[in-house]
Design a protein around this motif. Structure first.
Motif, PDB file in Angstrom:
ATOM      1  N   ASP A 128     -41.785  43.228  37.289  1.00 17.51           N
ATOM      2  CA  ASP A 128     -41.078  42.253  36.470  1.00 17.51           C
ATOM      3  C   ASP A 128     -41.119  40.895  37.160  1.00 17.51           C
ATOM      4  OD1 ASP A 128     -39.541  41.888  34.076  1.00 17.51           O
ATOM      5  OD2 ASP A 128     -37.735  41.727  35.300  1.00 17.51           O
ATOM      6  N   HIS A 129     -41.440  39.855  36.406  1.00 16.91           N
ATOM      7  CA  HIS A 129     -41.480  38.482  36.944  1.00 16.91           C
ATOM      8  C   HIS A 129     -42.267  38.430  38.259  1.00 16.91           C
ATOM      9  CE1 HIS A 129     -38.561  37.539  33.869  1.00 16.91           C
ATOM     10  NE2 HIS A 129     -37.790  38.504  34.327  1.00 16.91           N
ATOM     11  N   ASP A 130     -43.498  38.860  38.190  1.00 18.21           N
ATOM     12  CA  ASP A 130     -44.291  38.980  39.413  1.00 18.21           C
ATOM     13  C   ASP A 130     -44.652  37.651  40.063  1.00 18.21           C
ATOM     14  OD1 ASP A 130     -46.149  38.286  37.452  1.00 18.21           O
ATOM     15  OD2 ASP A 130     -47.727  39.481  38.350  1.00 18.21           O
ATOM     16  N   MET A 131     -44.312  36.536  39.438  1.00 18.43           N
ATOM     17  CA  MET A 131     -44.527  35.253  40.088  1.00 18.43           C
ATOM     18  C   MET A 131     -43.684  35.167  41.368  1.00 18.43           C
ATOM     19  SD  MET A 131     -45.074  34.879  36.664  1.00 18.43           S
ATOM     20  CE  MET A 131     -43.531  34.379  35.977  1.00 18.43           C
ATOM     21  N   GLY A 132     -42.670  36.039  41.462  1.00 13.44           N
ATOM     22  CA  GLY A 132     -41.862  36.113  42.672  1.00 13.44           C
ATOM     23  C   GLY A 132     -42.668  36.507  43.899  1.00 13.44           C
ATOM     24  N   LEU A 133     -43.890  36.997  43.711  1.00 16.00           N
ATOM     25  CA  LEU A 133     -44.769  37.254  44.853  1.00 16.00           C
ATOM     26  C   LEU A 133     -45.252  35.938  45.466  1.00 16.00           C
ATOM     27  CD1 LEU A 133     -46.900  40.112  43.292  1.00 16.00           C
ATOM     28  CD2 LEU A 133     -45.251  40.355  45.163  1.00 16.00           C
ATOM     29  N   GLN A 134     -45.247  34.883  44.665  1.00 18.42           N
ATOM     30  CA  GLN A 134     -45.718  33.577  45.136  1.00 18.42           C
ATOM     31  C   GLN A 134     -44.575  32.609  45.403  1.00 18.42           C
ATOM     32  OE1 GLN A 134     -49.067  31.884  43.075  1.00 18.42           O
ATOM     33  NE2 GLN A 134     -48.438  29.800  43.528  1.00 18.42           N
ATOM     34  N   ARG A 135     -43.600  32.587  44.469  1.00 18.76           N
ATOM     35  CA  ARG A 135     -42.502  31.640  44.630  1.00 18.76           C
ATOM     36  C   ARG A 135     -41.299  32.103  43.821  1.00 18.76           C
ATOM     37  NH1 ARG A 135     -44.535  26.636  40.739  1.00 18.76           N
ATOM     38  NH2 ARG A 135     -43.864  27.629  38.806  1.00 18.76           N
ATOM     39  N   LEU A 136     -40.141  31.620  44.223  1.00 19.75           N
ATOM     40  CA  LEU A 136     -38.905  31.918  43.525  1.00 19.75           C
ATOM     41  C   LEU A 136     -38.047  30.665  43.535  1.00 19.75           C
ATOM     42  CD1 LEU A 136     -37.557  34.362  42.148  1.00 19.75           C
ATOM     43  CD2 LEU A 136     -36.402  34.814  44.301  1.00 19.75           C
ATOM     44  N   PHE A 137     -37.398  30.387  42.410  1.00 14.39           N
ATOM     45  CA  PHE A 137     -36.553  29.199  42.313  1.00 14.39           C
ATOM     46  C   PHE A 137     -35.168  29.544  42.826  1.00 14.39           C
ATOM     47  CE2 PHE A 137     -34.074  25.875  40.175  1.00 14.39           C
ATOM     48  CZ  PHE A 137     -34.856  24.764  40.460  1.00 14.39           C
ATOM     49  N   TRP A 138     -34.757  28.880  43.891  1.00 19.28           N
ATOM     50  CA  TRP A 138     -33.460  29.122  44.509  1.00 19.28           C
ATOM     51  C   TRP A 138     -32.537  27.953  44.193  1.00 19.28           C
ATOM     52  CZ3 TRP A 138     -33.618  31.241  50.188  1.00 19.28           C
ATOM     53  CH2 TRP A 138     -34.354  32.432  50.216  1.00 19.28           C
ATOM     54  N   ILE A 139     -31.290  28.284  43.895  1.00 19.73           N
ATOM     55  CA  ILE A 139     -30.255  27.280  43.663  1.00 19.73           C
ATOM     56  C   ILE A 139     -29.152  27.537  44.680  1.00 19.73           C
ATOM     57  CG2 ILE A 139     -28.596  26.328  42.008  1.00 19.73           C
ATOM     58  CD1 ILE A 139     -30.416  27.565  39.783  1.00 19.73           C
ATOM     59  N   PRO A 140     -28.828  26.550  45.507  1.00 19.47           N
ATOM     60  CA  PRO A 140     -27.755  26.756  46.481  1.00 19.47           C
ATOM     61  C   PRO A 140     -26.454  27.146  45.787  1.00 19.47           C
ATOM     62  CG  PRO A 140     -28.936  24.716  46.933  1.00 19.47           C
ATOM     63  CD  PRO A 140     -29.420  25.223  45.598  1.00 19.47           C
TER      64      PRO A 140
ATOM     65  N   VAL B 128     -51.380  48.495  38.679  1.00 24.26           N
ATOM     66  CA  VAL B 128     -50.259  47.555  38.679  1.00 24.26           C
ATOM     67  C   VAL B 128     -50.383  46.610  37.490  1.00 24.26           C
ATOM     68  CG1 VAL B 128     -49.076  45.723  39.967  1.00 24.26           C
ATOM     69  CG2 VAL B 128     -50.098  47.660  41.191  1.00 24.26           C
ATOM     70  N   VAL B 129     -49.261  46.415  36.816  1.00 25.51           N
ATOM     71  CA  VAL B 129     -49.147  45.428  35.734  1.00 25.51           C
ATOM     72  C   VAL B 129     -48.205  44.348  36.243  1.00 25.51           C
ATOM     73  CG1 VAL B 129     -48.390  44.980  33.367  1.00 25.51           C
ATOM     74  CG2 VAL B 129     -49.437  47.187  33.944  1.00 25.51           C
ATOM     75  N   GLY B 130     -48.646  43.098  36.168  1.00 26.95           N
ATOM     76  CA  GLY B 130     -47.806  41.980  36.598  1.00 26.95           C
ATOM     77  C   GLY B 130     -47.297  41.210  35.399  1.00 26.95           C
ATOM     78  N   GLU B 131     -45.987  41.099  35.259  1.00 29.66           N
ATOM     79  CA  GLU B 131     -45.416  40.350  34.138  1.00 29.66           C
ATOM     80  C   GLU B 131     -45.581  38.855  34.414  1.00 29.66           C
ATOM     81  OE1 GLU B 131     -41.291  40.000  31.667  1.00 29.66           O
ATOM     82  OE2 GLU B 131     -41.369  39.455  33.775  1.00 29.66           O
ATOM     83  N   ASP B 132     -46.601  38.285  33.820  1.00 29.64           N
ATOM     84  CA  ASP B 132     -46.930  36.875  34.028  1.00 29.64           C
ATOM     85  C   ASP B 132     -46.522  36.050  32.811  1.00 29.64           C
ATOM     86  OD1 ASP B 132     -48.840  38.248  32.521  1.00 29.64           O
ATOM     87  OD2 ASP B 132     -50.499  37.009  33.211  1.00 29.64           O
ATOM     88  N   LEU B 133     -45.249  36.124  32.478  1.00 27.65           N
ATOM     89  CA  LEU B 133     -44.698  35.387  31.344  1.00 27.65           C
ATOM     90  C   LEU B 133     -43.785  34.283  31.850  1.00 27.65           C
ATOM     91  CD1 LEU B 133     -43.643  38.488  29.203  1.00 27.65           C
ATOM     92  CD2 LEU B 133     -45.788  37.216  29.076  1.00 27.65           C
ATOM     93  N   GLY B 134     -43.619  33.252  31.060  1.00 21.13           N
ATOM     94  CA  GLY B 134     -42.710  32.178  31.441  1.00 21.13           C
ATOM     95  C   GLY B 134     -43.423  31.080  32.205  1.00 21.13           C
ATOM     96  N   THR B 135     -42.750  30.524  33.192  1.00 18.20           N
ATOM     97  CA  THR B 135     -43.290  29.429  33.995  1.00 18.20           C
ATOM     98  C   THR B 135     -44.184  30.011  35.079  1.00 18.20           C
ATOM     99  OG1 THR B 135     -41.260  28.201  33.585  1.00 18.20           O
ATOM    100  CG2 THR B 135     -42.683  27.376  35.334  1.00 18.20           C
ATOM    101  N   VAL B 136     -45.472  30.037  34.792  1.00 21.38           N
ATOM    102  CA  VAL B 136     -46.450  30.662  35.683  1.00 21.38           C
ATOM    103  C   VAL B 136     -47.141  29.579  36.508  1.00 21.38           C
ATOM    104  CG1 VAL B 136     -48.510  32.126  35.781  1.00 21.38           C
ATOM    105  CG2 VAL B 136     -46.803  32.491  33.987  1.00 21.38           C
ATOM    106  N   PRO B 137     -47.131  29.696  37.836  1.00 24.42           N
ATOM    107  CA  PRO B 137     -47.802  28.692  38.670  1.00 24.42           C
ATOM    108  C   PRO B 137     -49.295  28.607  38.344  1.00 24.42           C
ATOM    109  CG  PRO B 137     -46.520  30.219  40.022  1.00 24.42           C
ATOM    110  CD  PRO B 137     -46.522  30.765  38.628  1.00 24.42           C
TER     111      PRO B 137
END
Length: 192
Positions: A11-23, A56-65
């Motif tokens: 799920d949301h495999d873009m997390g392998l590359q980056r993740l948006f963090w909010i303090p 492996v299936v990577g969910e590449d939906l949404g804001t994809v780098p």
């Protein structure tokens, strides 16, 4: 997880590359992307996939780098293709334009079912919850009607099944036609 399955969807495999963090306590505008060692993570994923004989299936939906989908393809990770999002402008892509290295489906766990989408129950629910006022809900339904017309045209163009084959239950006919549509893709996997 791979030890127990023949396939694994990330799920949301873009997390392998980056993740948006909010303090904590800060507004989203003060967040930033935190980058991860994507090449290393793809290497571990490939090694474990081969060891477990698990695709492996990577969910590449949404804001994809930029370039991320190409990384997935190069790593033999199946992309995730959801019927409603596979378009060229307003028109739905014909099944022949779906990639081979993909998992095709009509919906996801984050979206309404194809029948719920067709009937607009998701819009009615958002209005009931106060997420849409009456005018916004009406506008959303008008937009949905255009989407439905585009899907009807795409299904009819593929001749996968006329939408009125099951008298009295258009919803069932739509579900069957949508699944036949994604089943006509060259994608390696079709999720039902």
């Amino acid at each position: 997880n791979m030890r127990h399955a023949g396939g694994l969807r990330i799920d949301h495999d873009m997390g392998l590359q980056r993740l948006f963090w909010i303090p904590e306590g800060a507004p989203a505008a003060e967040g930033a992307y935190v980058h991860y060692p994507v090449d290393d993570l793809f290497g571990v994923l490939a090694e474990e996939s081969a060891r477990a004989r698990c695709f492996v299936v990577g969910e590449d939906l949404g804001t994809v780098p930029e370039g991320f989908r190409e990384r997935l393809d190069a790593a033999a990770i199946l992309s995730y293709k959801v019927l409603r999002f596979e378009r060229d402008g307003e028109q739905f892509l014909p099944p022949s334009r779906y990639p081979t290295r993909a998992a095709a489906c009509t919906s996801t766990h984050d979206l309404p079912t194809i029948r719920g989408w067709w009937s607009g129950t998701d819009i009615a629910e958002r209005e009931r919850l106060g997420q849409l006022d009456a005018a916004d809900a009406q506008h959303a339904m008008e937009e949905r009607r255009r989407e439905l017309d585009a899907l009807r045209s795409a299904i009819e163009a593929q001749d996968v099944r006329p939408l009125d084959d099951e008298p009295g239950d258009e919803g069932a006919a739509v579900v069957a036609a949508a699944h036949r549509y994604v089943a006509a893709t060259p994608s390696a996997l079709v999720l039902l």
